[in-house]
Design a protein around this motif. Structure first.
Motif, PDB file in Angstrom:
ATOM      1  N   PRO A  20       0.795  -1.240   0.000  1.00 45.85           N
ATOM      2  CA  PRO A  20       0.000   0.000   0.000  1.00 45.85           C
ATOM      3  C   PRO A  20       0.826   1.288   0.000  1.00 45.85           C
ATOM      4  CG  PRO A  20      -1.001  -1.599   1.467  1.00 45.85           C
ATOM      5  CD  PRO A  20       0.308  -2.187   1.013  1.00 45.85           C
ATOM      6  N   TYR A  21       1.903   1.346   0.775  1.00 39.58           N
ATOM      7  CA  TYR A  21       2.695   2.576   0.811  1.00 39.58           C
ATOM      8  C   TYR A  21       3.353   2.854  -0.536  1.00 39.58           C
ATOM      9  CZ  TYR A  21       7.349   0.388   1.037  1.00 39.58           C
ATOM     10  OH  TYR A  21       8.489  -0.293   0.747  1.00 39.58           O
ATOM     11  N   MET A  22       3.683   1.790  -1.267  1.00 40.61           N
ATOM     12  CA  MET A  22       4.286   1.964  -2.586  1.00 40.61           C
ATOM     13  C   MET A  22       3.244   2.456  -3.597  1.00 40.61           C
ATOM     14  SD  MET A  22       6.509  -1.538  -2.494  1.00 40.61           S
ATOM     15  CE  MET A  22       7.474  -1.349  -3.966  1.00 40.61           C
ATOM     16  N   GLN A  23       2.023   1.956  -3.483  1.00 35.96           N
ATOM     17  CA  GLN A  23       0.945   2.418  -4.352  1.00 35.96           C
ATOM     18  C   GLN A  23       0.702   3.906  -4.139  1.00 35.96           C
ATOM     19  OE1 GLN A  23      -2.402  -0.036  -3.325  1.00 35.96           O
ATOM     20  NE2 GLN A  23      -1.520  -1.873  -4.233  1.00 35.96           N
ATOM     21  N   LYS A  24       0.664   4.311  -2.867  1.00 38.48           N
ATOM     22  CA  LYS A  24       0.449   5.731  -2.564  1.00 38.48           C
ATOM     23  C   LYS A  24       1.594   6.583  -3.093  1.00 38.48           C
ATOM     24  CE  LYS A  24      -2.231   4.681   1.546  1.00 38.48           C
ATOM     25  NZ  LYS A  24      -2.142   4.493   2.990  1.00 38.48           N
ATOM     26  N   ARG A  25       2.805   6.087  -2.953  1.00 33.80           N
ATOM     27  CA  ARG A  25       3.979   6.819  -3.446  1.00 33.80           C
ATOM     28  C   ARG A  25       3.890   7.005  -4.962  1.00 33.80           C
ATOM     29  NH1 ARG A  25       9.861   4.438  -2.239  1.00 33.80           N
ATOM     30  NH2 ARG A  25       9.163   4.861  -0.126  1.00 33.80           N
ATOM     31  N   ARG A  26       3.483   5.963  -5.663  1.00 27.40           N
ATOM     32  CA  ARG A  26       3.354   6.053  -7.115  1.00 27.40           C
ATOM     33  C   ARG A  26       2.249   7.026  -7.515  1.00 27.40           C
ATOM     34  NH1 ARG A  26       0.259   3.194 -10.076  1.00 27.40           N
ATOM     35  NH2 ARG A  26       0.068   1.465  -8.626  1.00 27.40           N
TER      36      ARG A  26
ATOM     37  N   ASP B 234       4.747   0.648   5.287  1.00 31.95           N
ATOM     38  CA  ASP B 234       3.670   0.344   6.226  1.00 31.95           C
ATOM     39  C   ASP B 234       4.219  -0.558   7.328  1.00 31.95           C
ATOM     40  OD1 ASP B 234       1.448   1.532   4.669  1.00 31.95           O
ATOM     41  OD2 ASP B 234       1.900  -0.056   3.239  1.00 31.95           O
ATOM     42  N   ARG B 235       3.489  -0.663   8.410  1.00 34.15           N
ATOM     43  CA  ARG B 235       3.849  -1.562   9.500  1.00 34.15           C
ATOM     44  C   ARG B 235       3.712  -3.010   9.025  1.00 34.15           C
ATOM     45  NH1 ARG B 235       6.310   0.812  13.538  1.00 34.15           N
ATOM     46  NH2 ARG B 235       5.214   2.446  14.643  1.00 34.15           N
ATOM     47  N   GLN B 236       4.435  -3.896   9.695  1.00 31.30           N
ATOM     48  CA  GLN B 236       4.474  -5.300   9.306  1.00 31.30           C
ATOM     49  C   GLN B 236       3.087  -5.929   9.159  1.00 31.30           C
ATOM     50  OE1 GLN B 236       7.609  -7.799  10.959  1.00 31.30           O
ATOM     51  NE2 GLN B 236       6.060  -9.348  11.406  1.00 31.30           N
TER      52      GLN B 236
ATOM     53  N   SER C 292      14.665  -7.413  -0.735  1.00 34.34           N
ATOM     54  CA  SER C 292      14.889  -6.702   0.526  1.00 34.34           C
ATOM     55  C   SER C 292      13.707  -6.902   1.486  1.00 34.34           C
ATOM     56  CB  SER C 292      15.180  -5.223   0.251  1.00 34.34           C
ATOM     57  OG  SER C 292      15.745  -4.602   1.383  1.00 34.34           O
ATOM     58  N   MET C 293      12.994  -5.831   1.828  1.00 34.17           N
ATOM     59  CA  MET C 293      11.894  -5.950   2.775  1.00 34.17           C
ATOM     60  C   MET C 293      10.806  -6.893   2.255  1.00 34.17           C
ATOM     61  SD  MET C 293       9.232  -3.133   4.175  1.00 34.17           S
ATOM     62  CE  MET C 293       8.464  -3.151   2.579  1.00 34.17           C
ATOM     63  N   GLY C 294      10.585  -6.892   0.935  1.00 35.02           N
ATOM     64  CA  GLY C 294       9.596  -7.805   0.359  1.00 35.02           C
ATOM     65  C   GLY C 294       9.982  -9.262   0.595  1.00 35.02           C
ATOM     66  N   GLY C 295      11.268  -9.564   0.495  1.00 39.53           N
ATOM     67  CA  GLY C 295      11.746 -10.913   0.791  1.00 39.53           C
ATOM     68  C   GLY C 295      11.594 -11.253   2.263  1.00 39.53           C
ATOM     69  N   ARG C 296      11.858 -10.261   3.099  1.00 42.22           N
ATOM     70  CA  ARG C 296      11.690 -10.474   4.545  1.00 42.22           C
ATOM     71  C   ARG C 296      10.228 -10.792   4.857  1.00 42.22           C
ATOM     72  NH1 ARG C 296      11.938  -6.206   9.339  1.00 42.22           N
ATOM     73  NH2 ARG C 296      11.942  -7.664  11.062  1.00 42.22           N
ATOM     74  N   MET C 297       9.300 -10.048   4.255  1.00 43.32           N
ATOM     75  CA  MET C 297       7.873 -10.310   4.488  1.00 43.32           C
ATOM     76  C   MET C 297       7.488 -11.683   3.956  1.00 43.32           C
ATOM     77  SD  MET C 297       6.767  -7.830   6.257  1.00 43.32           S
ATOM     78  CE  MET C 297       8.405  -7.547   6.933  1.00 43.32           C
ATOM     79  N   ALA C 298       8.055 -12.085   2.811  1.00 41.94           N
ATOM     80  CA  ALA C 298       7.782 -13.425   2.274  1.00 41.94           C
ATOM     81  C   ALA C 298       8.246 -14.495   3.251  1.00 41.94           C
ATOM     82  CB  ALA C 298       8.478 -13.590   0.919  1.00 41.94           C
ATOM     83  N   SER C 299       9.433 -14.298   3.837  1.00 35.84           N
ATOM     84  CA  SER C 299       9.954 -15.302   4.776  1.00 35.84           C
ATOM     85  C   SER C 299       9.118 -15.345   6.054  1.00 35.84           C
ATOM     86  CB  SER C 299      11.431 -15.046   5.078  1.00 35.84           C
ATOM     87  OG  SER C 299      11.621 -13.857   5.817  1.00 35.84           O
ATOM     88  N   ILE C 300       8.675 -14.201   6.522  1.00 37.88           N
ATOM     89  CA  ILE C 300       7.814 -14.175   7.715  1.00 37.88           C
ATOM     90  C   ILE C 300       6.491 -14.860   7.411  1.00 37.88           C
ATOM     91  CG2 ILE C 300       6.497 -12.679   9.275  1.00 37.88           C
ATOM     92  CD1 ILE C 300       8.893 -10.692   9.113  1.00 37.88           C
ATOM     93  N   LEU C 301       5.927 -14.580   6.253  1.00 44.93           N
ATOM     94  CA  LEU C 301       4.672 -15.211   5.859  1.00 44.93           C
ATOM     95  C   LEU C 301       4.836 -16.736   5.812  1.00 44.93           C
ATOM     96  CD1 LEU C 301       1.835 -14.273   5.058  1.00 44.93           C
ATOM     97  CD2 LEU C 301       2.586 -14.297   2.682  1.00 44.93           C
ATOM     98  N   ALA C 302       5.943 -17.210   5.259  1.00 40.87           N
ATOM     99  CA  ALA C 302       6.190 -18.658   5.218  1.00 40.87           C
ATOM    100  C   ALA C 302       6.357 -19.231   6.620  1.00 40.87           C
ATOM    101  CB  ALA C 302       7.424 -18.953   4.367  1.00 40.87           C
TER     102      ALA C 302
END
Length: 186
Positions: free
Chosen positions: A21-27, A36-38, A68-78
């Protein structure tokens, strides 16, 4: 990410991209804003994963990942039992630059699917020597080092390689890792 998505496609690895969401708003408004928060990031990622699963069905293997952060979120989700076949992270933020005492791998031992991290050897978010000392904390995670690459896989000019070279190598290593994990249809 566009170059990486194209390189993965050339390797036969289909990619679905999305924006937090924060990236969509930035665009939309052009204003730089913090992530955004985790919980918001994970909710967005989970929603995208559910949508993709609905579109492709249960029989198609799905690997998640990100940069980067997207990979971190993917690993947390897994790590919280997301229904995925594996995780691939590009330039994982093991710790903030200059703060090697703040490691972000507590969830790794709870990941029960294949996981690959592709990391530049000059990445300030985690270098080879730092990770060697912390190998037990990484669980079953595999790491492939991209020689000379920084956080964006850009090598030093004198290396004779380009960022595109390292991105293509990351895509090739991704395909090999997925194939080795015996996911059908690759």
């Amino acid at each position: 990410m566009e170059l990486l998505a194209a390189a993965l496609d050339e390797e036969g690895v289909a990619v679905v991209r999305f924006e937090f969401p924060y990236m969509q708003k930035r665009r939309e408004d052009g204003r730089k804003r913090p992530p955004d928060r985790q919980p918001v990031l994970l909710d967005c990622f989970s929603g995208t994963l559910a949508q993709v699963r609905e579109e492709v069905g249960e029989s198609v293997p799905i690997w998640i990942g990100g940069k980067s952060m997207g990979g971190r979120m993917a690993s947390i989700l897994a790590s919280i039992s997301a229904p995925v076949d594996g995780v691939v992270c590009y330039g994982y933020p093991f710790h903030p630059p200059g703060k090697p005492d703040r490691w972000r791998v507590d969830h790794f031992p709870r990941i029960h699917c294949p996981m690959l991290i592709l990391q530049g050897t000059r990445d300030p978010f985690g270098k080879p020597g730092e990770l060697e000392a912390r190998q037990p904390e990484l669980g079953g995670c595999s790491i492939t080092w991209l020689d000379g690459g920084n956080h964006d896989f850009k090598p030093l000019a004198r290396s004779g390689q380009s960022q595109d070279d390292l991105i293509r190598e990351a895509a090739r290593q991704t395909r090999l890792f997925i194939r080795q994990a015996r996911v059908p249809d690759l």
